[in-house]
Scaffold this active site. Sequence first.
Site, PDB file in Angstrom:
ATOM      1  N   VAL A  82     -20.213  -1.588  -0.981  1.00 10.72           N
ATOM      2  CA  VAL A  82     -19.940  -2.405   0.199  1.00 10.72           C
ATOM      3  C   VAL A  82     -20.443  -1.667   1.436  1.00 10.72           C
ATOM      4  O   VAL A  82     -20.191  -0.474   1.599  1.00 10.72           O
ATOM      5  CB  VAL A  82     -18.428  -2.683   0.334  1.00 10.72           C
ATOM      6  CG1 VAL A  82     -18.178  -3.611   1.517  1.00 10.72           C
ATOM      7  CG2 VAL A  82     -17.890  -3.303  -0.957  1.00 10.72           C
ATOM      8  N   THR A  92     -16.188  -2.702 -10.600  1.00  8.54           N
ATOM      9  CA  THR A  92     -17.389  -2.136  -9.986  1.00  8.54           C
ATOM     10  C   THR A  92     -18.618  -2.396 -10.843  1.00  8.54           C
ATOM     11  O   THR A  92     -18.527  -2.458 -12.084  1.00  8.54           O
ATOM     12  CB  THR A  92     -17.199  -0.618  -9.774  1.00  8.54           C
ATOM     13  OG1 THR A  92     -18.414  -0.074  -9.279  1.00  8.54           O
ATOM     14  CG2 THR A  92     -16.830   0.110 -11.061  1.00  8.54           C
ATOM     15  N   SER A 150     -19.004   8.303 -13.669  1.00  9.77           N
ATOM     16  CA  SER A 150     -18.055   9.232 -13.038  1.00  9.77           C
ATOM     17  C   SER A 150     -16.675   8.922 -13.602  1.00  9.77           C
ATOM     18  O   SER A 150     -16.469   7.860 -14.218  1.00  9.77           O
ATOM     19  CB  SER A 150     -18.026   9.037 -11.513  1.00  9.77           C
ATOM     20  OG  SER A 150     -17.365   7.822 -11.184  1.00  9.77           O
ATOM     21  N   ARG A 195     -10.939   5.162  -5.191  1.00 13.31           N
ATOM     22  CA  ARG A 195     -12.235   4.516  -5.410  1.00 13.31           C
ATOM     23  C   ARG A 195     -13.473   5.370  -5.167  1.00 13.31           C
ATOM     24  O   ARG A 195     -14.594   4.868  -5.244  1.00 13.31           O
ATOM     25  CB  ARG A 195     -12.317   3.242  -4.589  1.00 13.31           C
ATOM     26  CG  ARG A 195     -12.446   3.440  -3.080  1.00 13.31           C
ATOM     27  CD  ARG A 195     -13.835   3.260  -2.593  1.00 13.31           C
ATOM     28  NE  ARG A 195     -13.931   3.415  -1.151  1.00 13.31           N
ATOM     29  CZ  ARG A 195     -14.810   4.198  -0.562  1.00 13.31           C
ATOM     30  NH1 ARG A 195     -15.678   4.902  -1.283  1.00 13.31           N
ATOM     31  NH2 ARG A 195     -14.850   4.301   0.746  1.00 13.31           N
ATOM     32  N   LYS A 205     -12.488   2.231 -14.231  1.00 15.10           N
ATOM     33  CA  LYS A 205     -12.750   0.794 -14.094  1.00 15.10           C
ATOM     34  C   LYS A 205     -13.173   0.205 -15.442  1.00 15.10           C
ATOM     35  O   LYS A 205     -12.924  -0.957 -15.722  1.00 15.10           O
ATOM     36  CB  LYS A 205     -13.837   0.553 -13.041  1.00 15.10           C
ATOM     37  CG  LYS A 205     -13.426   0.980 -11.645  1.00 15.10           C
ATOM     38  CD  LYS A 205     -12.482  -0.025 -11.019  1.00 15.10           C
ATOM     39  CE  LYS A 205     -12.050   0.410  -9.645  1.00 15.10           C
ATOM     40  NZ  LYS A 205     -11.233  -0.560  -8.936  1.00 15.10           N
ATOM     41  N   TYR A 235     -14.122   8.145 -11.904  1.00 11.33           N
ATOM     42  CA  TYR A 235     -13.700   6.909 -11.218  1.00 11.33           C
ATOM     43  C   TYR A 235     -14.245   5.679 -11.928  1.00 11.33           C
ATOM     44  O   TYR A 235     -13.498   4.739 -12.255  1.00 11.33           O
ATOM     45  CB  TYR A 235     -14.157   6.921  -9.745  1.00 11.33           C
ATOM     46  CG  TYR A 235     -14.322   5.522  -9.206  1.00 11.33           C
ATOM     47  CD1 TYR A 235     -13.206   4.731  -8.946  1.00 11.33           C
ATOM     48  CD2 TYR A 235     -15.592   4.960  -9.013  1.00 11.33           C
ATOM     49  CE1 TYR A 235     -13.358   3.418  -8.502  1.00 11.33           C
ATOM     50  CE2 TYR A 235     -15.745   3.657  -8.567  1.00 11.33           C
ATOM     51  CZ  TYR A 235     -14.630   2.892  -8.318  1.00 11.33           C
ATOM     52  OH  TYR A 235     -14.766   1.595  -7.894  1.00 11.33           O
ATOM     53  N   HIS A 236     -15.564   5.652 -12.175  1.00  2.14           N
ATOM     54  CA  HIS A 236     -16.150   4.473 -12.819  1.00  2.14           C
ATOM     55  C   HIS A 236     -15.578   4.290 -14.233  1.00  2.14           C
ATOM     56  O   HIS A 236     -15.423   3.169 -14.711  1.00  2.14           O
ATOM     57  CB  HIS A 236     -17.682   4.592 -12.866  1.00  2.14           C
ATOM     58  CG  HIS A 236     -18.346   4.394 -11.523  1.00  2.14           C
ATOM     59  ND1 HIS A 236     -18.751   5.442 -10.733  1.00  2.14           N
ATOM     60  CD2 HIS A 236     -18.654   3.268 -10.829  1.00  2.14           C
ATOM     61  CE1 HIS A 236     -19.290   4.971  -9.617  1.00  2.14           C
ATOM     62  NE2 HIS A 236     -19.241   3.668  -9.638  1.00  2.14           N
ATOM     63  N   ASP A 285       4.161   2.675  -4.133  1.00  6.79           N
ATOM     64  CA  ASP A 285       3.120   3.250  -4.979  1.00  6.79           C
ATOM     65  C   ASP A 285       3.170   2.481  -6.301  1.00  6.79           C
ATOM     66  O   ASP A 285       4.105   2.676  -7.090  1.00  6.79           O
ATOM     67  CB  ASP A 285       3.391   4.750  -5.196  1.00  6.79           C
ATOM     68  CG  ASP A 285       2.274   5.408  -5.999  1.00  6.79           C
ATOM     69  OD1 ASP A 285       1.682   4.727  -6.870  1.00  6.79           O
ATOM     70  OD2 ASP A 285       2.001   6.595  -5.763  1.00  6.79           O
ATOM     71  N   ARG A 290     -23.215   5.754   5.457  1.00  8.23           N
ATOM     72  CA  ARG A 290     -23.509   7.153   5.821  1.00  8.23           C
ATOM     73  C   ARG A 290     -24.840   7.245   6.564  1.00  8.23           C
ATOM     74  O   ARG A 290     -24.953   7.924   7.587  1.00  8.23           O
ATOM     75  CB  ARG A 290     -23.555   8.029   4.554  1.00  8.23           C
ATOM     76  CG  ARG A 290     -22.200   8.513   4.109  1.00  8.23           C
ATOM     77  CD  ARG A 290     -22.261   9.136   2.722  1.00  8.23           C
ATOM     78  NE  ARG A 290     -23.109  10.318   2.604  1.00  8.23           N
ATOM     79  CZ  ARG A 290     -22.798  11.528   3.043  1.00  8.23           C
ATOM     80  NH1 ARG A 290     -21.666  11.731   3.680  1.00  8.23           N
ATOM     81  NH2 ARG A 290     -23.614  12.555   2.861  1.00  8.23           N
ATOM     82  N   ASN A 320      -3.530   7.456 -11.505  1.00  9.17           N
ATOM     83  CA  ASN A 320      -3.291   6.453 -10.468  1.00  9.17           C
ATOM     84  C   ASN A 320      -3.896   5.102 -10.868  1.00  9.17           C
ATOM     85  O   ASN A 320      -3.223   4.071 -10.847  1.00  9.17           O
ATOM     86  CB  ASN A 320      -3.895   6.911  -9.145  1.00  9.17           C
ATOM     87  CG  ASN A 320      -3.545   5.964  -7.997  1.00  9.17           C
ATOM     88  OD1 ASN A 320      -2.378   5.814  -7.640  1.00  9.17           O
ATOM     89  ND2 ASN A 320      -4.540   5.309  -7.439  1.00  9.17           N
ATOM     90  N   GLU A 362     -27.004  11.963 -12.456  1.00  5.85           N
ATOM     91  CA  GLU A 362     -27.443  10.564 -12.531  1.00  5.85           C
ATOM     92  C   GLU A 362     -28.956  10.534 -12.670  1.00  5.85           C
ATOM     93  O   GLU A 362     -29.638  11.493 -12.306  1.00  5.85           O
ATOM     94  CB  GLU A 362     -26.997   9.785 -11.287  1.00  5.85           C
ATOM     95  CG  GLU A 362     -27.559  10.314  -9.982  1.00  5.85           C
ATOM     96  CD  GLU A 362     -27.009   9.620  -8.727  1.00  5.85           C
ATOM     97  OE1 GLU A 362     -26.223   8.676  -8.830  1.00  5.85           O
ATOM     98  OE2 GLU A 362     -27.400  10.050  -7.619  1.00  5.85           O
ATOM     99  N   ASP A 366       0.878  -1.182   0.000  1.00  5.57           N
ATOM    100  CA  ASP A 366       0.000   0.000   0.000  1.00  5.57           C
ATOM    101  C   ASP A 366       0.909   1.223   0.000  1.00  5.57           C
ATOM    102  O   ASP A 366       2.048   1.167   0.468  1.00  5.57           O
ATOM    103  CB  ASP A 366      -0.919   0.016   1.235  1.00  5.57           C
ATOM    104  CG  ASP A 366      -2.208   0.797   0.995  1.00  5.57           C
ATOM    105  OD1 ASP A 366      -3.284   0.177   0.891  1.00  5.57           O
ATOM    106  OD2 ASP A 366      -2.138   2.060   0.888  1.00  5.57           O
TER     107      ASP A 366
END
Length: 403
Positions: free
Chosen positions: A222, A148, A190, A104, A196, A192-193, A77, A252, A122, A335, A34
């Site tokens: 999750v 995802t 997004s 993520r 993936k 991020y998505h 890294d 949340r 990244n 969305e 990590d």
Amino acid sequence: MKMKNILVIGGDGFCGWPTALHLSNLGHKVSIVDNFARREIDIELGANSLTPICSMKERLQAWKEETGKIIAFDEIDVATDYDQLEKLLASLKPDTIIHFGEQRAAPYSMKGSYEKCYTVENNISATHNILAAITHLKLDSHVVHLGTMGVYGYDDDGIEIPEGYLKVYIPGDDKQIYPRDILYPTNPGSVYHMTKSMDQLLFQFYAKNDRLRITDLHQGIVWGTQTAETKLDDRLINRFDYDGDYGTVLNRFLMQAAIGHPLTVHGTGGQTRAFIHIQDTVQCLALAVENPPERNGKVKILNQMTETHTVRDLANIVSKITDALIANVDNPRNEAAENGLRVCNKTFISLGLKPITLEEGLMDETQEIAMRFAKRCQVNMIPCVSTWTENQRPGLVQKPLAA
Ligand code: NAD
Ligand code: USQ
């Protein structure tokens, strides 16, 4: 069961840490890599895990004291330190590499141009460096990647979302019909998505060209915090993100209920999403490790989720058990206000996964984690203020929607 030599990349994170412990507990030889990017982003945002998480050194010491088992650790890294990564892989020669090491959070990836570029650089470099190093070193490692559900988007196109591939029938020039298996079309919501979705092509190429064995797990949201192993000692406790960027919706809501904050439902809450408890995540990872694909040029893609719910339903369930109020607030995301979602998860079920349902797990989670650590919550970190489009900037204030 044959014991394996397993490298967990991103093993300090929310899914990676309990997975490393679970695999170690099963008797596998486990090493973690990590770069602590996640802990650094907390400092950058002024956020914190609701649960107090120990340093990696303390975590590994506690694990050794509790179980007598040793987990190795290297701070690398994997997106920028290719040479270090290659050196480690050359010496470890892992049977399995589990790749959790990516940025993520969808809201963080949409915060601004720095965060977009960071997320792409990244995530894509991390994935590609791992694949390039395995290939160069001619390793036999099975790569298990955390993808995802969101690579597919969340449109209800009238069909159950299959596990990775869509059978299509193409009319040829000769009027024959040619069946093909294509990757199910991506529709990321997004940056991020999107990374993936791009990872999927990297996997497709390396599986075809270099015959790498790759499993891509398309995981839902999750929820939960603890697993059998992280419960063994407070120093092993897993992280619990609740802030507007990294906190995911159900956790949340549980935290908000615990501190008497209204549940922040975006818009009408009609968004349907797929969910899985963290205990089931670690079980799925163990099953994926045990069941690698053939070296047949094709990526094995599994949907790793156990149930689907609308955000509105989740808020109602949490409100029912805690008496929390519900606030419908402006949605900072771009969305669909309402969507249906049906997902095929037959492979994990056929491999023996026995899902923890929301009904069983919610009460425990509320009392053992959200209530116990409620005092650590920084209320100013709750609003989701990362907006999806430039027009929504600057500075969305999440106000309740007019009735
Ligand atoms: P996390 O941020 O808690 O953990 C990711 C870990 O990877 C962190 O410890 C971080 O420091 C590390 N990392 C990031 N970039 C790295 C790099 N370049 N080199 C080395 N380490 C690096 O996230 P998580 O919730 O544990 O998610 C793990 C994976 O599972 C992610 O790839 C995510 O996309 C996927 N996933 C998560 C969820 C969820 O609800 N949490 C759902 C579906 C899929
Ligand atoms: N939402 C609310 N209120 C909140 C927070 C979120 O209504 O306070 C809504 C969002 O608008 C969204 C839904 O809840 O419609 C889910 O948001 P989320 O933050 O729980 O999940 P998401 O951004 O999709 O990302 C999370 C993980 C990511 C993983 C993904 C799986 O952070 O790593 O890939 O879940 S999936 O959603 O199945 O693609």
